[in-house]
Write a protein that holds these residues in place. Sequence first.
Motif, mmCIF file in Angstrom:
data_model
loop_
_atom_site.group_PDB
_atom_site.id
_atom_site.type_symbol
_atom_site.label_atom_id
_atom_site.label_comp_id
_atom_site.label_asym_id
_atom_site.label_seq_id
_atom_site.Cartn_x
_atom_site.Cartn_y
_atom_site.Cartn_z
ATOM 1 N N LEU A 1 0.834 -1.199 0.000
ATOM 2 C CA LEU A 1 0.000 0.000 0.000
ATOM 3 C C LEU A 1 0.868 1.248 0.000
ATOM 4 C CD1 LEU A 1 -2.462 -1.536 2.492
ATOM 5 C CD2 LEU A 1 -3.079 -0.795 0.205
ATOM 6 N N PRO A 2 0.321 2.361 -0.501
ATOM 7 C CA PRO A 2 1.114 3.596 -0.576
ATOM 8 C C PRO A 2 1.589 4.056 0.799
ATOM 9 C CG PRO A 2 -1.009 3.850 -1.696
ATOM 10 C CD PRO A 2 -1.032 2.531 -0.994
ATOM 11 N N PRO A 3 2.829 4.504 0.906
ATOM 12 C CA PRO A 3 3.321 5.037 2.177
ATOM 13 C C PRO A 3 2.456 6.221 2.609
ATOM 14 C CG PRO A 3 5.089 4.885 0.554
ATOM 15 C CD PRO A 3 3.813 4.574 -0.147
ATOM 16 N N GLY A 4 2.195 6.302 3.903
ATOM 17 C CA GLY A 4 1.403 7.404 4.432
ATOM 18 C C GLY A 4 -0.091 7.178 4.388
ATOM 19 N N LEU A 5 -0.545 6.094 3.765
ATOM 20 C CA LEU A 5 -1.973 5.784 3.720
ATOM 21 C C LEU A 5 -2.467 5.477 5.125
ATOM 22 C CD1 LEU A 5 -4.471 5.105 1.835
ATOM 23 C CD2 LEU A 5 -3.747 2.726 2.076
ATOM 24 N N ARG A 6 -3.628 6.003 5.468
ATOM 25 C CA ARG A 6 -4.276 5.692 6.747
ATOM 26 C C ARG A 6 -5.559 4.958 6.424
ATOM 27 N NH1 ARG A 6 -2.691 11.223 9.855
ATOM 28 N NH2 ARG A 6 -0.542 10.600 10.180
ATOM 29 N N ALA A 7 -5.864 3.916 7.202
ATOM 30 C CA ALA A 7 -6.977 3.046 6.823
ATOM 31 C C ALA A 7 -7.761 2.535 8.025
ATOM 32 C CB ALA A 7 -6.445 1.860 6.023
ATOM 33 N N ILE A 8 -9.059 2.391 7.808
ATOM 34 C CA ILE A 8 -9.960 1.763 8.767
ATOM 35 C C ILE A 8 -10.778 0.724 8.022
ATOM 36 C CG2 ILE A 8 -12.000 2.070 10.234
ATOM 37 C CD1 ILE A 8 -10.987 4.900 10.868
ATOM 38 N N VAL A 9 -10.842 -0.470 8.593
ATOM 39 C CA VAL A 9 -11.785 -1.484 8.139
ATOM 40 C C VAL A 9 -12.849 -1.559 9.217
ATOM 41 C CG1 VAL A 9 -12.150 -3.911 7.572
ATOM 42 C CG2 VAL A 9 -10.058 -2.751 6.819
ATOM 43 N N PHE A 10 -14.097 -1.314 8.808
ATOM 44 C CA PHE A 10 -15.228 -1.197 9.728
ATOM 45 C C PHE A 10 -16.167 -2.378 9.504
ATOM 46 C CE2 PHE A 10 -19.184 0.425 11.369
ATOM 47 C CZ PHE A 10 -18.851 1.355 12.333
ATOM 48 N N ALA A 11 -16.487 -3.111 10.561
ATOM 49 C CA ALA A 11 -17.375 -4.274 10.468
ATOM 50 C C ALA A 11 -18.552 -4.114 11.426
ATOM 51 C CB ALA A 11 -16.603 -5.545 10.796
ATOM 52 N N PHE A 12 -19.617 -4.835 11.146
ATOM 53 C CA PHE A 12 -20.815 -4.821 11.993
ATOM 54 C C PHE A 12 -20.899 -6.141 12.746
ATOM 55 C CE2 PHE A 12 -21.776 -2.029 8.409
ATOM 56 C CZ PHE A 12 -22.088 -0.861 9.095
#
Length: 170
Positions: free
Chosen positions: A46-57
Amino acid sequence: MHSVGRCLRLAVTAASEGLPVPRALFLVAPCEGAPSCQIVPTDPVLPPGLRAIVFAFGEDFRIGVDMPRRVFGALASLPEADRDFVVMASDGHGVPPLVAHHGAPWDGVDAADRDGIWKLADALFACAFGGSWCEYALGNTAAQRFMGVWSDGTPVAELQVTDDIGPSAP
């Protein structure tokens, strides 16, 4: 993006396809490997500096929590500080109850949207693009987990946040 998981593939291939490289990735109930879902790239860079959230129910009877957990596993190339796996739990204390299921994003505007999905998405984008609101987006902070209070002052069930997606994770 909700459900189909194509954003992860785009984040991996954007630069090579001449597209703008994303700085934030917010995946809501992403699925992986099911007939209508995108196959998640193996060990994506993944690109450097990318911030990510995986959201589940927590009560997602369509894809469950395991598919989003597998998608989160594909974010391993990002530093832990730049990624979180978040699970929303249902809470029936008040009226209307908060029901954490796959259709929550389009079942009408309620606390699941305002204090869960929208708060985290807005905070993640503000953090990635301007360096503000990071404590609401990432890091398993009280501000990130907070889902508001019921009319009697009882706190709504907090979001469950982790970087550890092993068997004991939410």
